[in-house]
Design a protein around this motif. Structure first.
Motif, mmCIF file in Angstrom:
data_model
loop_
_atom_site.group_PDB
_atom_site.id
_atom_site.type_symbol
_atom_site.label_atom_id
_atom_site.label_comp_id
_atom_site.label_asym_id
_atom_site.label_seq_id
_atom_site.Cartn_x
_atom_site.Cartn_y
_atom_site.Cartn_z
ATOM 1 N N SER A 1 0.847 -1.054 -0.013
ATOM 2 C CA SER A 1 -0.019 -0.053 0.067
ATOM 3 C C SER A 1 0.911 1.218 0.070
ATOM 4 O O SER A 1 0.349 2.274 -0.011
ATOM 5 N N ASP A 2 1.961 1.011 0.042
ATOM 6 C CA ASP A 2 3.110 2.310 0.007
ATOM 7 C C ASP A 2 2.817 2.810 -1.610
ATOM 8 O O ASP A 2 3.084 2.477 -2.423
ATOM 9 N N PRO A 3 2.706 4.206 -1.567
ATOM 10 C CA PRO A 3 2.576 5.041 -2.797
ATOM 11 C C PRO A 3 3.770 4.737 -3.587
ATOM 12 O O PRO A 3 3.476 4.918 -4.708
ATOM 13 N N ALA A 4 4.887 4.852 -3.175
ATOM 14 C CA ALA A 4 6.033 4.605 -4.055
ATOM 15 C C ALA A 4 6.082 3.408 -4.614
ATOM 16 O O ALA A 4 6.872 3.370 -5.637
ATOM 17 N N ARG B 1 6.517 1.727 6.841
ATOM 18 C CA ARG B 1 5.684 3.029 6.973
ATOM 19 C C ARG B 1 4.326 2.523 7.035
ATOM 20 O O ARG B 1 3.459 2.977 7.492
ATOM 21 N N TYR B 2 4.128 1.584 5.948
ATOM 22 C CA TYR B 2 2.650 1.270 5.679
ATOM 23 C C TYR B 2 2.106 -0.162 6.103
ATOM 24 O O TYR B 2 2.944 -0.922 5.710
ATOM 25 N N ASP C 1 -2.791 -4.698 4.805
ATOM 26 C CA ASP C 1 -4.229 -5.260 5.350
ATOM 27 C C ASP C 1 -4.148 -6.724 4.966
ATOM 28 O O ASP C 1 -3.797 -7.026 4.023
ATOM 29 N N SER C 2 -5.181 -7.511 5.639
ATOM 30 C CA SER C 2 -5.169 -8.850 5.246
ATOM 31 C C SER C 2 -5.725 -9.066 3.842
ATOM 32 O O SER C 2 -5.522 -10.152 3.147
ATOM 33 N N ARG C 3 -6.350 -8.078 3.179
ATOM 34 C CA ARG C 3 -7.115 -8.161 1.932
ATOM 35 C C ARG C 3 -6.004 -7.957 0.770
ATOM 36 O O ARG C 3 -6.032 -8.678 -0.263
ATOM 37 N N ASP C 4 -4.991 -7.464 1.258
ATOM 38 C CA ASP C 4 -3.706 -7.430 0.389
ATOM 39 C C ASP C 4 -2.459 -8.498 0.332
ATOM 40 O O ASP C 4 -1.647 -8.692 -0.109
ATOM 41 N N LEU C 5 -3.053 -9.571 1.232
ATOM 42 C CA LEU C 5 -2.275 -10.685 1.677
ATOM 43 C C LEU C 5 -2.153 -11.633 0.456
ATOM 44 O O LEU C 5 -3.301 -12.065 -0.066
ATOM 45 N N LEU C 6 -0.928 -12.050 -0.190
ATOM 46 C CA LEU C 6 -0.879 -13.024 -0.841
ATOM 47 C C LEU C 6 -0.558 -14.587 -0.296
ATOM 48 O O LEU C 6 -1.211 -15.516 -0.805
ATOM 49 N N GLY C 7 0.146 -14.349 0.682
ATOM 50 C CA GLY C 7 0.565 -15.723 1.300
ATOM 51 C C GLY C 7 1.988 -15.682 2.336
ATOM 52 O O GLY C 7 2.414 -14.750 2.186
ATOM 53 N N ARG C 8 2.008 -16.771 2.544
ATOM 54 C CA ARG C 8 3.449 -16.958 3.502
ATOM 55 C C ARG C 8 4.591 -17.698 2.500
ATOM 56 O O ARG C 8 4.235 -18.443 1.792
ATOM 57 N N THR D 1 -5.710 -7.142 15.312
ATOM 58 C CA THR D 1 -6.815 -7.700 14.750
ATOM 59 C C THR D 1 -8.111 -6.770 15.064
ATOM 60 O O THR D 1 -8.039 -5.959 16.246
ATOM 61 N N ASP D 2 -8.874 -6.887 14.048
ATOM 62 C CA ASP D 2 -10.154 -5.932 14.283
ATOM 63 C C ASP D 2 -11.386 -6.975 13.848
ATOM 64 O O ASP D 2 -11.692 -6.706 12.564
ATOM 65 N N GLY D 3 -11.667 -7.899 14.719
ATOM 66 C CA GLY D 3 -12.763 -8.666 14.032
ATOM 67 C C GLY D 3 -12.064 -9.868 13.249
ATOM 68 O O GLY D 3 -11.084 -10.459 13.605
ATOM 69 N N ASN D 4 -12.426 -9.793 11.956
ATOM 70 C CA ASN D 4 -12.100 -10.860 11.092
ATOM 71 C C ASN D 4 -10.959 -9.999 10.056
ATOM 72 O O ASN D 4 -10.204 -10.689 9.223
ATOM 73 N N ASN D 5 -10.785 -8.943 10.420
ATOM 74 C CA ASN D 5 -9.702 -8.116 9.686
ATOM 75 C C ASN D 5 -8.369 -7.980 10.286
ATOM 76 O O ASN D 5 -8.340 -7.636 11.475
ATOM 77 N N TYR D 6 -7.202 -8.245 9.676
ATOM 78 C CA TYR D 6 -5.970 -8.230 10.192
ATOM 79 C C TYR D 6 -5.073 -7.431 9.447
ATOM 80 O O TYR D 6 -5.022 -7.184 8.455
ATOM 81 N N ARG D 7 -4.253 -6.728 10.223
ATOM 82 C CA ARG D 7 -3.468 -5.741 9.944
ATOM 83 C C ARG D 7 -1.947 -6.297 10.202
ATOM 84 O O ARG D 7 -1.654 -6.460 11.553
ATOM 85 N N TYR D 8 -1.053 -6.145 9.342
ATOM 86 C CA TYR D 8 0.288 -6.772 9.776
ATOM 87 C C TYR D 8 1.349 -5.731 9.775
ATOM 88 O O TYR D 8 1.359 -4.991 8.649
ATOM 89 N N ILE D 9 2.013 -5.437 10.670
ATOM 90 C CA ILE D 9 3.278 -4.722 10.675
ATOM 91 C C ILE D 9 4.330 -5.356 10.291
ATOM 92 O O ILE D 9 4.707 -6.591 10.981
ATOM 93 N N THR D 10 4.830 -5.066 9.251
ATOM 94 C CA THR D 10 6.032 -5.707 8.552
ATOM 95 C C THR D 10 7.448 -4.824 8.395
ATOM 96 O O THR D 10 7.372 -3.662 8.892
ATOM 97 N N LYS D 11 8.644 -5.671 8.237
ATOM 98 C CA LYS D 11 9.660 -5.043 8.371
ATOM 99 C C LYS D 11 10.535 -5.863 7.219
ATOM 100 O O LYS D 11 10.697 -7.101 7.493
ATOM 101 N N GLY D 12 11.324 -5.163 6.347
ATOM 102 C CA GLY D 12 12.190 -5.928 5.557
ATOM 103 C C GLY D 12 13.485 -6.458 6.405
ATOM 104 O O GLY D 12 13.840 -5.809 7.243
ATOM 105 N N ASP D 13 13.952 -7.715 6.041
ATOM 106 C CA ASP D 13 15.168 -8.162 6.747
ATOM 107 C C ASP D 13 16.396 -7.333 6.715
ATOM 108 O O ASP D 13 17.043 -7.212 7.347
#
Length: 166
Positions: free
Chosen positions: A32-35, A69-70, A73-80, A50-62
């Protein structure tokens, strides 16, 4: 655990339900990063909200020092990420480069195709020659048999003529 510090790793991602993602998992998602304008990104989950069935993941590149910064959202998740390889990533990057793809992939492929075409044409010519020889032999045999029949008929006619004259 997979470390994707090189930025060129090729990762295999298994589609995963949002509830099955845990902290420290490496996930792929539409950013979701505009760049990055919706490009696929792969980072490690450092925390989950989590907010009910909605998950938000805070991520960091290794390879990054700070979290992204962004949030994801679980809707943007492709997988593990289930497997990754730097070597495979380098191969994919090389093959996708037109300067490498043409001489290393297309030229040998063209050589193989041309060699197969030459072999096929040669084989077709041999088959045609064999069929032509067989047809010529058959025609010669037919002519010989016809000549023998005619010669035999002539001999019989001559014998019949001689008998009648007696």
């Amino acid at each position: 655990m997979y470390y994707l510090k090189n930025g060129g790793d090729q990762a295999i991602v298994k589609q995963t339900a949002p509830a099955s993602i845990h902290e420290n998992d490496v996930i792929s998602f539409y950013s979701s990063d505009p760049a990055l304008s919706g490009a696929v990104n792969t980072h490690r989950v450092v925390s989950i909200e989590t907010d009910g069935n909605n998950y938000r993941y805070i991520t960091k590149g290794d390879a990054n020092n700070v979290v992204d910064r962004y949030d994801v959202d679980s809707r943007d998740l492709l997988g593990r990420v289930v497997w990754s390889s730097l070597i495979l990533g380098k191969i994919v990057r090389l093959v996708s480069n037109p300067l490498i793809f043409v001489p290393i992939i297309l030229v040998p492929l063209a050589i193989i195709l041309i060699a197969n075409l030459v072999k096929t044409v040669s084989y077709a010519r041999k088959i045609a020659k064999d069929e032509e020889e067989a047809a010529v032999k058959e025609a010669i045999q037919y002519i010989r048999e016809k000549n023998l029949r005619e010669t035999g008929d002539t001999t019989e006619s001559n014998e019949n003529s001689e008998r009648k004259s007696e």
